[in-house]
Scaffold this motif. Structure first.
Motif, PDB file in Angstrom:
ATOM      1  N   SER B 165      42.832  39.753  49.736  1.00  0.00           N
ATOM      2  CA  SER B 165      43.091  40.675  50.123  1.00  0.00           C
ATOM      3  C   SER B 165      44.191  41.381  48.652  1.00  0.00           C
ATOM      4  O   SER B 165      43.437  42.408  48.125  1.00  0.00           O
ATOM      5  CB  SER B 165      44.538  41.009  51.566  1.00  0.00           C
ATOM      6  OG  SER B 165      45.549  39.662  51.448  1.00  0.00           O
ATOM      7  N   VAL B 166      44.794  39.710  47.511  1.00  0.00           N
ATOM      8  CA  VAL B 166      45.194  41.419  47.009  1.00  0.00           C
ATOM      9  C   VAL B 166      44.564  41.511  45.897  1.00  0.00           C
ATOM     10  O   VAL B 166      44.449  42.408  44.846  1.00  0.00           O
ATOM     11  CB  VAL B 166      46.427  39.673  46.166  1.00  0.00           C
ATOM     12  CG1 VAL B 166      46.685  40.601  44.930  1.00  0.00           C
ATOM     13  CG2 VAL B 166      47.582  40.006  47.599  1.00  0.00           C
ATOM     14  N   SER B 167      43.340  40.747  45.735  1.00  0.00           N
ATOM     15  CA  SER B 167      41.937  40.354  43.954  1.00  0.00           C
ATOM     16  C   SER B 167      41.654  41.587  44.998  1.00  0.00           C
ATOM     17  O   SER B 167      40.953  42.484  43.220  1.00  0.00           O
ATOM     18  CB  SER B 167      41.659  39.402  44.107  1.00  0.00           C
ATOM     19  OG  SER B 167      42.012  37.819  44.601  1.00  0.00           O
ATOM     20  N   GLU B 168      40.893  42.050  45.573  1.00  0.00           N
ATOM     21  CA  GLU B 168      40.443  42.824  46.798  1.00  0.00           C
ATOM     22  C   GLU B 168      40.862  43.800  45.860  1.00  0.00           C
ATOM     23  O   GLU B 168      39.939  45.195  45.380  1.00  0.00           O
ATOM     24  CB  GLU B 168      40.129  42.895  48.351  1.00  0.00           C
ATOM     25  CG  GLU B 168      38.828  43.811  48.492  1.00  0.00           C
ATOM     26  CD  GLU B 168      39.189  44.942  49.133  1.00  0.00           C
ATOM     27  OE1 GLU B 168      38.328  45.521  48.956  1.00  0.00           O
ATOM     28  OE2 GLU B 168      39.971  44.859  49.758  1.00  0.00           O
ATOM     29  N   ASP B 169      42.572  43.781  46.191  1.00  0.00           N
ATOM     30  CA  ASP B 169      43.070  45.439  46.107  1.00  0.00           C
ATOM     31  C   ASP B 169      43.272  46.213  44.027  1.00  0.00           C
ATOM     32  O   ASP B 169      42.151  46.854  43.926  1.00  0.00           O
ATOM     33  CB  ASP B 169      44.438  45.490  46.276  1.00  0.00           C
ATOM     34  CG  ASP B 169      45.022  45.915  47.815  1.00  0.00           C
ATOM     35  OD1 ASP B 169      43.606  46.354  48.924  1.00  0.00           O
ATOM     36  OD2 ASP B 169      45.723  45.592  47.991  1.00  0.00           O
ATOM     37  N   ALA B 170      42.609  44.618  43.740  1.00  0.00           N
ATOM     38  CA  ALA B 170      43.400  44.761  42.619  1.00  0.00           C
ATOM     39  C   ALA B 170      41.194  45.234  41.712  1.00  0.00           C
ATOM     40  O   ALA B 170      41.044  46.456  40.594  1.00  0.00           O
ATOM     41  CB  ALA B 170      43.413  43.615  41.628  1.00  0.00           C
ATOM     42  N   ILE B 171      40.467  44.194  42.452  1.00  0.00           N
ATOM     43  CA  ILE B 171      39.139  44.640  41.557  1.00  0.00           C
ATOM     44  C   ILE B 171      38.329  46.382  42.462  1.00  0.00           C
ATOM     45  O   ILE B 171      38.121  47.638  42.127  1.00  0.00           O
ATOM     46  CB  ILE B 171      38.270  44.153  42.698  1.00  0.00           C
ATOM     47  CG1 ILE B 171      38.573  42.612  41.728  1.00  0.00           C
ATOM     48  CG2 ILE B 171      36.916  44.102  41.754  1.00  0.00           C
ATOM     49  CD1 ILE B 171      38.106  41.391  42.992  1.00  0.00           C
ATOM     50  N   SER B 172      38.864  47.145  43.616  1.00  0.00           N
ATOM     51  CA  SER B 172      38.782  48.385  44.157  1.00  0.00           C
ATOM     52  C   SER B 172      39.888  49.601  43.090  1.00  0.00           C
ATOM     53  O   SER B 172      39.175  50.429  43.153  1.00  0.00           O
ATOM     54  CB  SER B 172      39.475  48.188  46.073  1.00  0.00           C
ATOM     55  OG  SER B 172      38.232  47.276  46.448  1.00  0.00           O
ATOM     56  N   SER B 173      40.785  48.729  42.494  1.00  0.00           N
ATOM     57  CA  SER B 173      41.065  50.204  42.295  1.00  0.00           C
ATOM     58  C   SER B 173      41.141  49.459  40.605  1.00  0.00           C
ATOM     59  O   SER B 173      41.406  50.853  40.230  1.00  0.00           O
ATOM     60  CB  SER B 173      42.935  50.077  42.145  1.00  0.00           C
ATOM     61  OG  SER B 173      43.932  49.018  41.255  1.00  0.00           O
ATOM     62  N   VAL B 174      39.584  49.417  40.431  1.00  0.00           N
ATOM     63  CA  VAL B 174      39.695  49.303  39.078  1.00  0.00           C
ATOM     64  C   VAL B 174      38.824  51.045  39.115  1.00  0.00           C
ATOM     65  O   VAL B 174      37.255  51.486  39.695  1.00  0.00           O
ATOM     66  CB  VAL B 174      38.055  48.406  38.654  1.00  0.00           C
ATOM     67  CG1 VAL B 174      37.271  48.885  37.271  1.00  0.00           C
ATOM     68  CG2 VAL B 174      39.078  47.190  38.464  1.00  0.00           C
ATOM     69  N   THR B 197      34.312  44.877  35.514  1.00  0.00           N
ATOM     70  CA  THR B 197      35.003  44.584  36.565  1.00  0.00           C
ATOM     71  C   THR B 197      36.309  43.457  36.926  1.00  0.00           C
ATOM     72  O   THR B 197      36.933  44.140  36.992  1.00  0.00           O
ATOM     73  CB  THR B 197      34.361  44.607  37.688  1.00  0.00           C
ATOM     74  OG1 THR B 197      33.169  45.910  37.838  1.00  0.00           O
ATOM     75  CG2 THR B 197      35.100  45.204  39.447  1.00  0.00           C
ATOM     76  N   ILE B 198      35.555  42.793  36.715  1.00  0.00           N
ATOM     77  CA  ILE B 198      36.429  41.341  36.898  1.00  0.00           C
ATOM     78  C   ILE B 198      37.239  41.443  35.378  1.00  0.00           C
ATOM     79  O   ILE B 198      38.786  40.785  35.785  1.00  0.00           O
ATOM     80  CB  ILE B 198      35.887  39.995  36.899  1.00  0.00           C
ATOM     81  CG1 ILE B 198      35.555  40.207  38.321  1.00  0.00           C
ATOM     82  CG2 ILE B 198      36.942  38.989  36.393  1.00  0.00           C
ATOM     83  CD1 ILE B 198      34.823  38.869  38.940  1.00  0.00           C
ATOM     84  N   PRO B 199      37.374  41.106  34.311  1.00  0.00           N
ATOM     85  CA  PRO B 199      38.509  41.638  33.321  1.00  0.00           C
ATOM     86  C   PRO B 199      39.048  42.911  33.555  1.00  0.00           C
ATOM     87  O   PRO B 199      40.636  42.788  33.325  1.00  0.00           O
ATOM     88  CB  PRO B 199      37.952  41.826  32.254  1.00  0.00           C
ATOM     89  CG  PRO B 199      36.486  41.508  32.372  1.00  0.00           C
ATOM     90  CD  PRO B 199      35.672  42.197  33.619  1.00  0.00           C
ATOM     91  N   ALA B 200      38.874  43.868  33.588  1.00  0.00           N
ATOM     92  CA  ALA B 200      39.644  45.006  34.077  1.00  0.00           C
ATOM     93  C   ALA B 200      40.512  45.002  35.228  1.00  0.00           C
ATOM     94  O   ALA B 200      41.916  45.326  35.311  1.00  0.00           O
ATOM     95  CB  ALA B 200      38.911  46.384  34.166  1.00  0.00           C
ATOM     96  N   ALA B 201      40.431  43.912  36.381  1.00  0.00           N
ATOM     97  CA  ALA B 201      41.072  43.981  37.473  1.00  0.00           C
ATOM     98  C   ALA B 201      41.570  42.264  37.152  1.00  0.00           C
ATOM     99  O   ALA B 201      42.425  41.515  38.011  1.00  0.00           O
ATOM    100  CB  ALA B 201      40.673  43.547  38.730  1.00  0.00           C
ATOM    101  N   LEU B 202      41.583  41.785  35.729  1.00  0.00           N
ATOM    102  CA  LEU B 202      41.841  40.250  36.204  1.00  0.00           C
ATOM    103  C   LEU B 202      43.241  40.138  36.222  1.00  0.00           C
ATOM    104  O   LEU B 202      43.930  39.678  36.949  1.00  0.00           O
ATOM    105  CB  LEU B 202      41.986  39.754  34.005  1.00  0.00           C
ATOM    106  CG  LEU B 202      41.546  38.263  34.337  1.00  0.00           C
ATOM    107  CD1 LEU B 202      41.044  37.731  35.688  1.00  0.00           C
ATOM    108  CD2 LEU B 202      41.202  38.413  32.696  1.00  0.00           C
ATOM    109  N   SER B 203      44.208  41.133  35.927  1.00  0.00           N
ATOM    110  CA  SER B 203      45.951  40.745  35.887  1.00  0.00           C
ATOM    111  C   SER B 203      45.989  40.260  37.277  1.00  0.00           C
ATOM    112  O   SER B 203      47.313  40.258  37.929  1.00  0.00           O
ATOM    113  CB  SER B 203      47.007  41.781  34.662  1.00  0.00           C
ATOM    114  OG  SER B 203      45.958  42.777  35.901  1.00  0.00           O
ATOM    115  N   GLY B 204      45.439  41.594  38.535  1.00  0.00           N
ATOM    116  CA  GLY B 204      45.769  41.891  39.561  1.00  0.00           C
ATOM    117  C   GLY B 204      45.374  41.005  40.446  1.00  0.00           C
ATOM    118  O   GLY B 204      45.912  40.162  41.246  1.00  0.00           O
ATOM    119  N   ILE B 205      44.363  40.248  39.695  1.00  0.00           N
ATOM    120  CA  ILE B 205      43.891  38.398  40.490  1.00  0.00           C
ATOM    121  C   ILE B 205      44.595  37.080  39.900  1.00  0.00           C
ATOM    122  O   ILE B 205      44.362  36.935  41.092  1.00  0.00           O
ATOM    123  CB  ILE B 205      41.934  38.646  39.226  1.00  0.00           C
ATOM    124  CG1 ILE B 205      41.462  39.669  40.273  1.00  0.00           C
ATOM    125  CG2 ILE B 205      42.022  36.990  40.472  1.00  0.00           C
ATOM    126  CD1 ILE B 205      39.684  39.237  39.487  1.00  0.00           C
TER     127      ILE B 205
END
Lengths: 292, 296
Positions: B165-174, B197-205
């Motif tokens: 759920s936390v990484s999904e949030d991070a990916i959705s907010s890219v 997408t994944i590099p942009a969300a990496l810190s959230g992931i």
């Protein structure tokens, strides 16, 4: 805009009301707790060893059927906890699957409590293995060597060429403490012991693991487990009722209740009930060995 | 009059919230103080060096050895195994839910993941004990199936909901503009996911992973039921040997320990160690999250 302001005030009033209700509820429960506290005269609190817990529970249920004016609450926690609670006065009867320690007696006396011992039943520890394990008997010495790690293969005690998975209970278990004292003495337990938190977990692992050996309260023996006989100078004893009572079976022990010498009348009556014919009948029904 | 009443309400409410906020911090401070005091009691009689470098944990009267290393090893091995299993699965499903699944599928998947978080740990532990333990014993021909690996699998199941759920949030907010830019340059969906997408969300992931680690490291019941609780440092086969975690040790031994003994203080001391580990992990997660927000 104005409407929203009104809404806010309404909400504030609402939450104020709910806080008041909450405060009232807390007050009521506090008063309620106070009333409960006053009822302790008819309330006997029994706590301690989880090996005695099932026995004490059915004894108290039967007792309360006859004496419905008395409320007996039984809880576990372990022998040490039960005795600690007796010392600080938070229970009336402590259950212990071992004798009280000298240090505990000293602590109790410092607190104005004089512990009195009541041995209500006897109990044996059964050594168990998987039914497919060909080993039938062990001596206490072999058992000690298995649990110290000196014997590591079943072939060394007449079994298959398989490594032994030695299962023990956690250090807070009365059964474990009894086993350590009776079998190990001053010899250290091996480090690679599989440690289980409950009798059920021990039987589960032994039932599904052919290399396993474990020990449990004799009352928990069942057909899915094979009980090992203990060899004392060439005579093999099984943990039967007769052998446990006579303590011919080497791993037999007493189960104790401890009270203050100045015990509450209701608690004393309950203990007398346990020693009555009816009480000892329940002891037998529960798989323990009666003492009278 | 009404204004006064309103003012009063305002002040009372503010005060109540203040009490609530301060209360939490007070509880935390009290726990810290209590742990430190009991730790100090332990270190008064037991040399700190022996505690930190001891390789044996034998609390019985005859041995009295309180070495931290086997318990620390148990906690690290099971947690590390859980991360190895849960991170790839967690990130894959987060990407799937956020990027690939149709709205209907996502609507089923998201609550299902949350439901996974709701399974009581004792149920997972029992499932592990009767299903995984005998299976692993016969599959790897072990002395017992209660191993670090079974613990890791159960912990991975428990850490998955957090990670997903936390990484999904991070990916959705890219921001969509990033992805549109990538598509405009001619990348296909897959290239966009793993290059943009994944590099942009990496810190959230990363924060998700660290929170998952925190979840795994503090779990007690399920781990205690399936790891065999052997207080050894398993050099040769770390994952196929029984291990004992810090949490399991406290839960196993707390019940009967006599108050005020060295053993009693030792249990609080390993509790303090666990607390310290959790603080460090949460600190890292916070730092990573802050970096993530700056990045936006």
């Amino acid at each position: 805009m104005k409407k929203q302001g009104l809404q806010n005030i309404k909400n504030a009033n609402k939450s104020f009301a709910s806080v008041t209700i909450l405060a009232a509820l807390i007050l009521i429960s506090l008063i309620g707790a106070g009333c409960l506290g006053q009822e302790t005269d008819n309330n006997v609190v029994v706590s301690g060893s989880t090996s005695i817990l099932p026995l004490a529970q059915s004894l108290s249920e039967k007792y309360m059927e006859i004496h419905n004016e008395t409320v007996i609450s039984v809880k576990g926690g372990g022998s040490g906890t039960g005795i600690a609670e007796l010392i600080d006065g938070s229970n009336d009867i402590a259950m212990a699957s071992r004798k009280i320690k000298d240090t505990e007696v000293t602590n109790a006396q410092a607190n104005g409590i004089n512990p009195v011992e009541h041995m209500i039943a006897k109990d044996g520890i059964a050594v168990i293995v998987h039914p497919a394990n060909p080993v039938k008997n062990l001596t206490l010495e072999q058992l000690q060597k298995i649990y110290s790690g000196e014997i590591r293969n079943w072939s060394e005690v007449g079994g298959n060429d398989e490594e032994i998975a030695a299962i023990a209970r956690d250090s807070s278990s009365g059964t474990q403490e009894f086993f350590t004292e009776a079998v190990m003495g001053d010899v250290e337990l091996r480090s690679d012991l599989i440690t289980q938190s409950a009798t059920g977990a021990v039987t589960q692992e032994v039932m599904q693991n052919q290399k396993a050996i474990g020990f449990i309260n004799a009352a928990y023996q069942n057909a899915n487990l094979k009980t090992i006989g203990l060899d004392v100078n060439g005579t093999v004893f099984m943990p039967t009722e007769e052998n446990v009572l006579s303590e011919k079976y080497p791993l037999s022990r007493g189960l104790y209740l401890y009270t203050d010498a100045n015990v509450k009348e209701q608690a004393d009556e309950f203990i007398q009930y346990i020693f009555s014919t009816e009480g000892q009948k329940i002891v037998r029904e529960m798989g323990y060995t009666a003492v009278q | 009059m009404k204004r006064n009443m309103r003012n009063f309400n305002e002040k009372t409410m503010k005060f109540l919230f203040f009490i609530g906020g301060i209360g939490t911090i007070l509880i935390l401070l009290l726990i810290c103080f209590f742990l430190l005091a009991e730790t100090a009691n332990f270190l008064k009689t037991y040399p700190i060096w022996d505690f930190l470098t001891g390789t044996e944990w034998k609390p019985d009267e005859a041995s009295r050895k309180f070495g931290l290393l086997p318990l620390l090893a148990g906690t690290f091995i099971t947690t590390f195994g859980a991360v190895l299993l849960a991170v790839p699965i967690g990130i894959l499903s987060a990407v799937y839910i956020a990027e690939l699944a149709g709205p209907k599928t996502a609507e089923i998947l998201k609550p299902a993941v949350e439901l996974l978080a709701g399974i009581p740990s004792v149920v997972l532990g029992f499932f592990g004990l009767v299903l995984l333990v005998p299976t692993f014993q016969s599959a790897f021909d072990l002395t017992t199936g209660q191993t670090a690996l079974t613990g890791s699998i159960i912990l991975a199941i428990m850490a998955l909901p957090t990670i997903i759920s936390v990484s999904e949030d991070a990916i959705s907010s890219v921001p969509a503009s990033l992805k549109q830019g990538s598509f405009a340059l001619g990348s296909n969906h897959w290239q966009t996911i793993y290059k943009v997408t994944i590099p942009a969300a990496l810190s959230g992931i990363s924060a998700a992973v660290i929170l998952g680690v925190g979840r795994a490291i503090g779990e007690t019941m399920a781990v205690m039921m399936v790891t065999g609780n052997m207080a050894i440092i398993p050099w040769s086969e770390p994952f196929l040997s029984s291990v004992r975690t810090i949490t399991a040790t406290i839960a196993l031994e707390m019940g009967e320990v006599a108050q005020g003994t060295e053993h009693y203080y030792a249990l609080f001391t390993i509790g303090a160690v666990l607390f310290l580990l959790t603080i460090i992990i949460n600190g890292i997660a916070d730092a990573v999250k802050r970096k993530h927000h700056r990045g936006e």
